[in-house]
Scaffold this motif. Structure first.
Motif, PDB file in Angstrom:
ATOM      1  N   SER A  61       0.827  -1.203   0.000  1.00 22.66           N
ATOM      2  CA  SER A  61       0.000   0.000   0.000  1.00 22.66           C
ATOM      3  C   SER A  61       0.862   1.253   0.000  1.00 22.66           C
ATOM      4  O   SER A  61       1.924   1.286   0.625  1.00 22.66           O
ATOM      5  N   ILE A  62       0.359   2.271  -0.678  1.00 20.08           N
ATOM      6  CA  ILE A  62       0.929   3.609  -0.584  1.00 20.08           C
ATOM      7  C   ILE A  62       0.403   4.219   0.710  1.00 20.08           C
ATOM      8  O   ILE A  62      -0.765   4.050   1.057  1.00 20.08           O
ATOM      9  N   LEU A  63       1.283   4.936   1.434  1.00 17.91           N
ATOM     10  CA  LEU A  63       0.871   5.605   2.659  1.00 17.91           C
ATOM     11  C   LEU A  63       0.793   7.108   2.422  1.00 17.91           C
ATOM     12  O   LEU A  63       1.552   7.657   1.629  1.00 17.91           O
ATOM     13  N   ILE A  64      -0.158   7.746   3.112  1.00 13.06           N
ATOM     14  CA  ILE A  64      -0.287   9.193   3.030  1.00 13.06           C
ATOM     15  C   ILE A  64       0.082   9.780   4.397  1.00 13.06           C
ATOM     16  O   ILE A  64       0.420   9.060   5.327  1.00 13.06           O
ATOM     17  N   ASN A  65      -0.019  11.090   4.516  1.00 19.46           N
ATOM     18  CA  ASN A  65       0.298  11.760   5.774  1.00 19.46           C
ATOM     19  C   ASN A  65      -0.626  11.276   6.882  1.00 19.46           C
ATOM     20  O   ASN A  65      -1.812  11.045   6.664  1.00 19.46           O
ATOM     21  N   GLY A  66      -0.076  11.131   8.069  1.00 23.99           N
ATOM     22  CA  GLY A  66      -0.835  10.668   9.222  1.00 23.99           C
ATOM     23  C   GLY A  66       0.097  10.027  10.230  1.00 23.99           C
ATOM     24  O   GLY A  66       1.273  10.385  10.321  1.00 23.99           O
ATOM     25  N   GLY A  71       4.610   7.362   2.071  1.00 25.01           N
ATOM     26  CA  GLY A  71       5.510   6.226   2.185  1.00 25.01           C
ATOM     27  C   GLY A  71       4.931   4.999   1.511  1.00 25.01           C
ATOM     28  O   GLY A  71       4.000   5.080   0.704  1.00 25.01           O
ATOM     29  N   LEU A  72       5.475   3.844   1.873  1.00 24.25           N
ATOM     30  CA  LEU A  72       5.095   2.572   1.282  1.00 24.25           C
ATOM     31  C   LEU A  72       5.127   1.510   2.374  1.00 24.25           C
ATOM     32  O   LEU A  72       6.031   1.505   3.217  1.00 24.25           O
ATOM     33  N   LEU A  73       4.141   0.603   2.361  1.00 23.23           N
ATOM     34  CA  LEU A  73       4.083  -0.491   3.322  1.00 23.23           C
ATOM     35  C   LEU A  73       3.928  -1.795   2.556  1.00 23.23           C
ATOM     36  O   LEU A  73       3.135  -1.879   1.618  1.00 23.23           O
ATOM     37  N   ARG A  74       4.701  -2.819   2.980  1.00 25.56           N
ATOM     38  CA  ARG A  74       4.608  -4.145   2.362  1.00 25.56           C
ATOM     39  C   ARG A  74       4.458  -5.192   3.458  1.00 25.56           C
ATOM     40  O   ARG A  74       5.171  -5.152   4.464  1.00 25.56           O
ATOM     41  N   VAL A  75       3.528  -6.116   3.257  1.00 25.21           N
ATOM     42  CA  VAL A  75       3.319  -7.235   4.181  1.00 25.21           C
ATOM     43  C   VAL A  75       3.585  -8.522   3.424  1.00 25.21           C
ATOM     44  O   VAL A  75       3.082  -8.715   2.311  1.00 25.21           O
ATOM     45  N   LYS A  76       4.362  -9.413   4.030  1.00 23.95           N
ATOM     46  CA  LYS A  76       4.619 -10.720   3.423  1.00 23.95           C
ATOM     47  C   LYS A  76       5.051 -11.682   4.528  1.00 23.95           C
ATOM     48  O   LYS A  76       6.029 -11.421   5.232  1.00 23.95           O
ATOM     49  N   LYS A  77       4.302 -12.767   4.702  1.00 23.29           N
ATOM     50  CA  LYS A  77       4.628 -13.824   5.668  1.00 23.29           C
ATOM     51  C   LYS A  77       4.908 -13.281   7.068  1.00 23.29           C
ATOM     52  O   LYS A  77       5.963 -13.547   7.651  1.00 23.29           O
ATOM     53  N   ASN A  78       3.966 -12.512   7.620  1.00 14.27           N
ATOM     54  CA  ASN A  78       4.081 -11.937   8.965  1.00 14.27           C
ATOM     55  C   ASN A  78       5.288 -11.023   9.142  1.00 14.27           C
ATOM     56  O   ASN A  78       5.769 -10.815  10.250  1.00 14.27           O
ATOM     57  N   SER A  79       5.778 -10.484   8.045  1.00  9.36           N
ATOM     58  CA  SER A  79       6.866  -9.519   8.066  1.00  9.36           C
ATOM     59  C   SER A  79       6.377  -8.241   7.380  1.00  9.36           C
ATOM     60  O   SER A  79       5.873  -8.292   6.259  1.00  9.36           O
ATOM     61  N   ILE A  80       6.525  -7.114   8.070  1.00 11.93           N
ATOM     62  CA  ILE A  80       6.059  -5.837   7.548  1.00 11.93           C
ATOM     63  C   ILE A  80       7.262  -4.925   7.379  1.00 11.93           C
ATOM     64  O   ILE A  80       8.089  -4.782   8.271  1.00 11.93           O
ATOM     65  N   PHE A  81       7.333  -4.292   6.214  1.00 11.63           N
ATOM     66  CA  PHE A  81       8.411  -3.360   5.920  1.00 11.63           C
ATOM     67  C   PHE A  81       7.771  -2.038   5.512  1.00 11.63           C
ATOM     68  O   PHE A  81       6.918  -2.001   4.640  1.00 11.63           O
ATOM     69  N   VAL A  82       8.172  -0.947   6.196  1.00  8.67           N
ATOM     70  CA  VAL A  82       7.603   0.373   5.933  1.00  8.67           C
ATOM     71  C   VAL A  82       8.726   1.340   5.593  1.00  8.67           C
ATOM     72  O   VAL A  82       9.707   1.436   6.330  1.00  8.67           O
TER      73      VAL A  82
END
Length: 79
Positions: free
Chosen positions: A40-45, A65-76
């Motif tokens: 997902s693309i992230l916006i201000n907040g 910003g940008l958020l990625r979820v894969k196999k219980n691992s989240i990278f922001v």
């Protein structure tokens, strides 16, 4: 779940969490354990991390910003 939140200068948070709430383009959304792969693309907040029952952490997002979820691992990545 494991999460790593970075910006261009440093790691803002890295560790285990029980959930994360993030400001997406269409509104805030929550990620819980065993979530399907997701980007997902992230916006201000605010990024809201639930670390355990008694501890929460908020990280301000000012330029998206940008958020990625894969196999219980989240990278922001925060811009």
């Amino acid at each position: 779940m494991e999460v790593k939140v970075i910006n261009s200068k440093k790691i803002l948070y890295q560790g285990s969490i029980s959930s994360i709430v993030a400001p997406g383009f269409n509104g805030y959304f929550q990620i819980l354990e065993n979530h399907a792969p997701f980007i997902s693309i992230l916006i201000n907040g605010f990024l809201k991390l639930s670390i355990n029952m008694n501890e929460n952490k908020k990280i301000k997002i000012e330029e998206g910003g940008l958020l990625r979820v894969k196999k219980n691992s989240i990278f922001v990545i925060i811009l």
